[in-house]
Design a protein around this motif. Structure first.
Motif, PDB file in Angstrom:
ATOM      1  N   ARG A  38       0.845  -1.196   0.000  1.00  0.00           N
ATOM      2  CA  ARG A  38       0.000   0.000   0.000  1.00  0.00           C
ATOM      3  C   ARG A  38       0.877   1.241   0.000  1.00  0.00           C
ATOM      4  O   ARG A  38       2.022   1.207   0.457  1.00  0.00           O
ATOM      5  CB  ARG A  38      -0.949   0.013   1.187  1.00  0.00           C
ATOM      6  N   GLN A  39       0.315   2.304  -0.519  1.00  0.00           N
ATOM      7  CA  GLN A  39       1.041   3.564  -0.582  1.00  0.00           C
ATOM      8  C   GLN A  39       0.098   4.708  -0.277  1.00  0.00           C
ATOM      9  O   GLN A  39      -0.885   4.916  -1.007  1.00  0.00           O
ATOM     10  CB  GLN A  39       1.685   3.751  -1.957  1.00  0.00           C
ATOM     11  N   ALA A  40       0.388   5.422   0.794  1.00  0.00           N
ATOM     12  CA  ALA A  40      -0.379   6.600   1.175  1.00  0.00           C
ATOM     13  C   ALA A  40       0.284   7.830   0.565  1.00  0.00           C
ATOM     14  O   ALA A  40       1.480   7.802   0.237  1.00  0.00           O
ATOM     15  CB  ALA A  40      -0.430   6.709   2.689  1.00  0.00           C
ATOM     16  N   ASP A  90      -5.111   3.095   7.682  1.00  0.00           N
ATOM     17  CA  ASP A  90      -5.060   2.110   6.598  1.00  0.00           C
ATOM     18  C   ASP A  90      -5.371   2.737   5.242  1.00  0.00           C
ATOM     19  O   ASP A  90      -5.259   2.069   4.210  1.00  0.00           O
ATOM     20  CB  ASP A  90      -6.060   0.979   6.853  1.00  0.00           C
ATOM     21  N   THR A  91      -5.762   3.995   5.243  1.00  0.00           N
ATOM     22  CA  THR A  91      -6.078   4.686   3.993  1.00  0.00           C
ATOM     23  C   THR A  91      -4.859   4.740   3.087  1.00  0.00           C
ATOM     24  O   THR A  91      -3.786   5.200   3.488  1.00  0.00           O
ATOM     25  CB  THR A  91      -6.585   6.105   4.286  1.00  0.00           C
ATOM     26  N   ALA A  92      -5.018   4.242   1.862  1.00  0.00           N
ATOM     27  CA  ALA A  92      -3.910   4.184   0.905  1.00  0.00           C
ATOM     28  C   ALA A  92      -4.429   3.583  -0.398  1.00  0.00           C
ATOM     29  O   ALA A  92      -5.544   3.075  -0.458  1.00  0.00           O
ATOM     30  CB  ALA A  92      -2.768   3.325   1.445  1.00  0.00           C
ATOM     31  N   VAL A  93      -3.578   3.638  -1.413  1.00  0.00           N
ATOM     32  CA  VAL A  93      -3.803   2.838  -2.617  1.00  0.00           C
ATOM     33  C   VAL A  93      -3.159   1.486  -2.373  1.00  0.00           C
ATOM     34  O   VAL A  93      -1.983   1.415  -1.990  1.00  0.00           O
ATOM     35  CB  VAL A  93      -3.220   3.506  -3.864  1.00  0.00           C
ATOM     36  N   TYR A  94      -3.915   0.430  -2.585  1.00  0.00           N
ATOM     37  CA  TYR A  94      -3.431  -0.926  -2.359  1.00  0.00           C
ATOM     38  C   TYR A  94      -3.116  -1.578  -3.705  1.00  0.00           C
ATOM     39  O   TYR A  94      -3.923  -1.507  -4.645  1.00  0.00           O
ATOM     40  CB  TYR A  94      -4.480  -1.741  -1.603  1.00  0.00           C
TER      41      TYR A  94
END
Length: 123
Positions: A38-40, A90-94
């Motif tokens: 994941r990347q925030a 946990d907000t991110a692009v997975y």
């Protein structure tokens, strides 16, 4: 060549759940270990979970251990990430990723990547 398509992201309240899916096509899916990263915004891509080609071993980042579960169905060429008790952090692009090797904790160990799916957890 392995093509990966991520799906299942969305907006959820803290404490909620989502299940991400990653559908693979191309080369023999069962020969690859699969991972989720994941990347925030403003942060580096980080390891979330991984599973061996057989599904016999799973690995998790400490931040998600006990809340997330990775699994795979080789007959359907699909890997899943069940995410429970979601938190705003946990907000991110997975992203799902595939590797024929054993370096599973770093992005550089993976050969193929999905396009990513956005997960947003509101407080």
């Amino acid at each position: 060549q392995v093509r990966l398509v991520d799906s299942g992201g969305g907006l959820v309240q803290a404490g909620g759940f989502l299940r991400l899916s990653c559908a693979a096509s191309g080369r023999t899916f069962s020969g690859y270990a699969m991972g989720w990263f994941r990347q925030a915004p403003g942060k580096e891509r980080e390891f979330v979970a991984a599973i061996t080609w057989s599904g016999g071993w799973t690995y998790y980042a400490d931040s998600v251990k006990g809340r997330f579960t990775i699994s795979r169905d080789n007959a359907k060429n699909t890997v899943y990430l069940q995410m429970n008790s979601l938190k705003p952090e946990d907000t991110a692009v997975y992203y799902c990723a595939a590797t024929p090797g054993t370096t599973i904790y770093t992005p550089s160990g993976y050969n193929y990547w999905g396009q990513g799916t956005q997960v947003t957890v509101s407080s």
